[in-house]
Design a protein around this motif. Sequence first.
Motif, PDB file in Angstrom:
ATOM      1  N   ASN A 151      13.212  -2.700   7.734  1.00 24.31           N
ATOM      2  CA  ASN A 151      14.077  -2.516   6.744  1.00 24.31           C
ATOM      3  C   ASN A 151      13.215  -1.742   5.486  1.00 24.31           C
ATOM      4  OD1 ASN A 151      12.484  -4.598   5.905  1.00 24.31           O
ATOM      5  ND2 ASN A 151      13.885  -6.099   5.202  1.00 24.31           N
ATOM      6  N   ILE A 152      12.036  -1.385   5.615  1.00 23.28           N
ATOM      7  CA  ILE A 152      11.416  -0.479   4.530  1.00 23.28           C
ATOM      8  C   ILE A 152      11.845   0.828   4.490  1.00 23.28           C
ATOM      9  CG2 ILE A 152       9.292   0.119   3.619  1.00 23.28           C
ATOM     10  CD1 ILE A 152       8.015  -2.509   4.774  1.00 23.28           C
ATOM     11  N   THR A 153      12.203   1.285   3.528  1.00 25.85           N
ATOM     12  CA  THR A 153      12.624   2.849   3.316  1.00 25.85           C
ATOM     13  C   THR A 153      11.428   3.488   3.157  1.00 25.85           C
ATOM     14  OG1 THR A 153      13.039   2.664   1.046  1.00 25.85           O
ATOM     15  CG2 THR A 153      14.997   2.123   2.233  1.00 25.85           C
ATOM     16  N   THR A 154      11.348   4.849   3.964  1.00 25.88           N
ATOM     17  CA  THR A 154      10.397   5.418   3.715  1.00 25.88           C
ATOM     18  C   THR A 154      10.778   6.984   3.491  1.00 25.88           C
ATOM     19  OG1 THR A 154      10.647   6.049   6.031  1.00 25.88           O
ATOM     20  CG2 THR A 154       8.882   4.356   5.741  1.00 25.88           C
ATOM     21  N   VAL A 155       9.954   7.681   2.863  1.00 24.50           N
ATOM     22  CA  VAL A 155      10.064   8.939   2.540  1.00 24.50           C
ATOM     23  C   VAL A 155       9.810   9.890   3.634  1.00 24.50           C
ATOM     24  CG1 VAL A 155       9.305  10.915   0.978  1.00 24.50           C
ATOM     25  CG2 VAL A 155       9.418   8.421   0.302  1.00 24.50           C
ATOM     26  N   SER A 156      10.329  11.229   3.781  1.00 27.64           N
ATOM     27  CA  SER A 156      10.346  11.982   4.812  1.00 27.64           C
ATOM     28  C   SER A 156       8.830  12.226   5.405  1.00 27.64           C
ATOM     29  CB  SER A 156      11.110  13.262   4.793  1.00 27.64           C
ATOM     30  OG  SER A 156      10.401  13.818   3.808  1.00 27.64           O
ATOM     31  N   SER A 157       7.911  11.998   4.480  1.00 36.03           N
ATOM     32  CA  SER A 157       6.555  12.430   4.923  1.00 36.03           C
ATOM     33  C   SER A 157       5.941  11.002   5.598  1.00 36.03           C
ATOM     34  CB  SER A 157       5.592  12.753   3.697  1.00 36.03           C
ATOM     35  OG  SER A 157       5.505  11.652   2.784  1.00 36.03           O
ATOM     36  N   THR A 161       5.313   7.985   3.985  1.00 34.58           N
ATOM     37  CA  THR A 161       4.691   6.926   3.010  1.00 34.58           C
ATOM     38  C   THR A 161       5.786   6.492   2.037  1.00 34.58           C
ATOM     39  OG1 THR A 161       4.769   8.641   1.377  1.00 34.58           O
ATOM     40  CG2 THR A 161       2.679   8.405   2.732  1.00 34.58           C
ATOM     41  N   LEU A 162       5.439   5.040   1.889  1.00 36.00           N
ATOM     42  CA  LEU A 162       6.368   4.466   0.740  1.00 36.00           C
ATOM     43  C   LEU A 162       6.521   4.962  -0.472  1.00 36.00           C
ATOM     44  CD1 LEU A 162       5.326   0.770   2.020  1.00 36.00           C
ATOM     45  CD2 LEU A 162       7.321   2.057   2.382  1.00 36.00           C
ATOM     46  N   PRO A 163       7.568   4.788  -1.084  1.00 35.44           N
ATOM     47  CA  PRO A 163       7.552   5.320  -2.329  1.00 35.44           C
ATOM     48  C   PRO A 163       6.886   4.483  -3.590  1.00 35.44           C
ATOM     49  CG  PRO A 163       9.671   4.352  -1.666  1.00 35.44           C
ATOM     50  CD  PRO A 163       8.761   4.431  -0.569  1.00 35.44           C
ATOM     51  N   LYS A 164       6.249   5.126  -4.519  1.00 34.87           N
ATOM     52  CA  LYS A 164       5.792   4.221  -5.426  1.00 34.87           C
ATOM     53  C   LYS A 164       6.559   3.176  -6.047  1.00 34.87           C
ATOM     54  CE  LYS A 164       1.902   7.336  -6.459  1.00 34.87           C
ATOM     55  NZ  LYS A 164       1.389   7.924  -7.428  1.00 34.87           N
ATOM     56  N   PRO A 165       6.181   2.136  -6.425  1.00 34.89           N
ATOM     57  CA  PRO A 165       7.124   1.070  -7.084  1.00 34.89           C
ATOM     58  C   PRO A 165       7.382   1.565  -8.550  1.00 34.89           C
ATOM     59  CG  PRO A 165       5.017  -0.001  -6.753  1.00 34.89           C
ATOM     60  CD  PRO A 165       4.984   1.522  -6.167  1.00 34.89           C
ATOM     61  N   GLN A 166       8.301   1.205  -9.443  1.00 31.96           N
ATOM     62  CA  GLN A 166       8.363   1.554 -10.820  1.00 31.96           C
ATOM     63  C   GLN A 166       7.723   0.288 -11.501  1.00 31.96           C
ATOM     64  OE1 GLN A 166      11.705   0.027 -12.646  1.00 31.96           O
ATOM     65  NE2 GLN A 166      11.157   0.933 -14.810  1.00 31.96           N
ATOM     66  N   MET A 167       6.645   0.612 -12.267  1.00 33.86           N
ATOM     67  CA  MET A 167       5.777  -0.282 -12.737  1.00 33.86           C
ATOM     68  C   MET A 167       6.136  -0.346 -14.239  1.00 33.86           C
ATOM     69  SD  MET A 167       4.304  -1.792 -10.444  1.00 33.86           S
ATOM     70  CE  MET A 167       3.069  -2.807 -10.754  1.00 33.86           C
ATOM     71  N   ARG A 168       6.328   0.887 -14.936  1.00 36.42           N
ATOM     72  CA  ARG A 168       6.642   1.095 -16.480  1.00 36.42           C
ATOM     73  C   ARG A 168       7.907   0.441 -16.809  1.00 36.42           C
ATOM     74  NH1 ARG A 168       3.808   4.302 -20.010  1.00 36.42           N
ATOM     75  NH2 ARG A 168       2.993   5.302 -18.032  1.00 36.42           N
ATOM     76  N   GLY A 169       7.955  -0.665 -17.573  1.00 33.39           N
ATOM     77  CA  GLY A 169       9.139  -1.232 -18.119  1.00 33.39           C
ATOM     78  C   GLY A 169       9.556  -2.480 -17.152  1.00 33.39           C
ATOM     79  N   LEU A 170       9.055  -2.718 -16.054  1.00 33.05           N
ATOM     80  CA  LEU A 170       9.161  -3.566 -15.069  1.00 33.05           C
ATOM     81  C   LEU A 170       9.399  -5.106 -15.567  1.00 33.05           C
ATOM     82  CD1 LEU A 170       9.871  -3.954 -12.207  1.00 33.05           C
ATOM     83  CD2 LEU A 170       7.560  -4.715 -11.697  1.00 33.05           C
ATOM     84  N   LEU A 171       8.538  -5.579 -16.434  1.00 36.11           N
ATOM     85  CA  LEU A 171       8.509  -7.051 -17.304  1.00 36.11           C
ATOM     86  C   LEU A 171       9.658  -6.754 -18.182  1.00 36.11           C
ATOM     87  CD1 LEU A 171       7.412  -9.480 -17.529  1.00 36.11           C
ATOM     88  CD2 LEU A 171       5.924  -8.802 -19.441  1.00 36.11           C
ATOM     89  N   ALA A 172       9.932  -6.033 -18.900  1.00 37.59           N
ATOM     90  CA  ALA A 172      10.909  -5.883 -19.956  1.00 37.59           C
ATOM     91  C   ALA A 172      12.356  -6.010 -19.221  1.00 37.59           C
ATOM     92  CB  ALA A 172      11.026  -4.733 -20.748  1.00 37.59           C
ATOM     93  N   ARG A 173      12.484  -5.318 -18.032  1.00 41.47           N
ATOM     94  CA  ARG A 173      13.762  -5.349 -17.507  1.00 41.47           C
ATOM     95  C   ARG A 173      13.957  -6.546 -16.676  1.00 41.47           C
ATOM     96  NH1 ARG A 173      14.627  -3.145 -12.287  1.00 41.47           N
ATOM     97  NH2 ARG A 173      12.565  -2.307 -12.238  1.00 41.47           N
ATOM     98  N   HIS A 174      12.816  -7.273 -16.177  1.00 41.94           N
ATOM     99  CA  HIS A 174      13.037  -8.513 -15.768  1.00 41.94           C
ATOM    100  C   HIS A 174      13.294  -9.658 -16.680  1.00 41.94           C
ATOM    101  CE1 HIS A 174      12.250  -7.886 -11.169  1.00 41.94           C
ATOM    102  NE2 HIS A 174      11.796  -6.844 -11.805  1.00 41.94           N
ATOM    103  N   LEU A 175      12.590  -9.715 -17.815  1.00 46.64           N
ATOM    104  CA  LEU A 175      12.870 -10.414 -18.743  1.00 46.64           C
ATOM    105  C   LEU A 175      14.283 -10.241 -19.493  1.00 46.64           C
ATOM    106  CD1 LEU A 175       9.551 -10.603 -20.727  1.00 46.64           C
ATOM    107  CD2 LEU A 175      10.447 -12.487 -19.459  1.00 46.64           C
ATOM    108  N   ARG A 176      14.720  -9.128 -19.597  1.00 42.36           N
ATOM    109  CA  ARG A 176      16.192  -8.974 -20.004  1.00 42.36           C
ATOM    110  C   ARG A 176      17.172  -9.732 -19.058  1.00 42.36           C
ATOM    111  NH1 ARG A 176      16.930  -3.411 -19.992  1.00 42.36           N
ATOM    112  NH2 ARG A 176      15.060  -3.259 -21.553  1.00 42.36           N
ATOM    113  N   PHE A 177      17.010  -9.274 -17.888  1.00 47.74           N
ATOM    114  CA  PHE A 177      18.027 -10.020 -17.040  1.00 47.74           C
ATOM    115  C   PHE A 177      17.877 -11.545 -17.063  1.00 47.74           C
ATOM    116  CE2 PHE A 177      18.449 -11.923 -12.720  1.00 47.74           C
ATOM    117  CZ  PHE A 177      19.770 -11.549 -12.351  1.00 47.74           C
TER     118      PHE A 177
END
Length: 82
Positions: free
Chosen positions: A4-10, A12-28
């Motif tokens: 079930n892991i989505t892959t890019v056509s090359s 490799t796995l896509p990079k996870p979004q790290m910037r603002g991750l804590l703020a988004r989770h805290l807001r939720f």
Amino acid sequence: MRENITTVSSGTLPKPQMRGLLARHLRFHIVGAVLVSLGVAASYKFGVAEPRKKAYADFYRNYDSMKDFEEMRKAGIFQSTK
């Protein structure tokens, strides 16, 4: 490998979004916590506090303190009165 892991056509796995991750989770989670606390407060108010206030009002509507005092005095509860 996991299916079930989505892959890019090359491949490799896509990079996870790290910037603002804590703020988004805290807001939720803060919004969720506020909603849950409001629900608990409302259920306590209407499930416990309002019936309790009604029971006290019903009890004291017909309560005669002097009659109750006389019954306790006759039963011998008080030591200073006869």
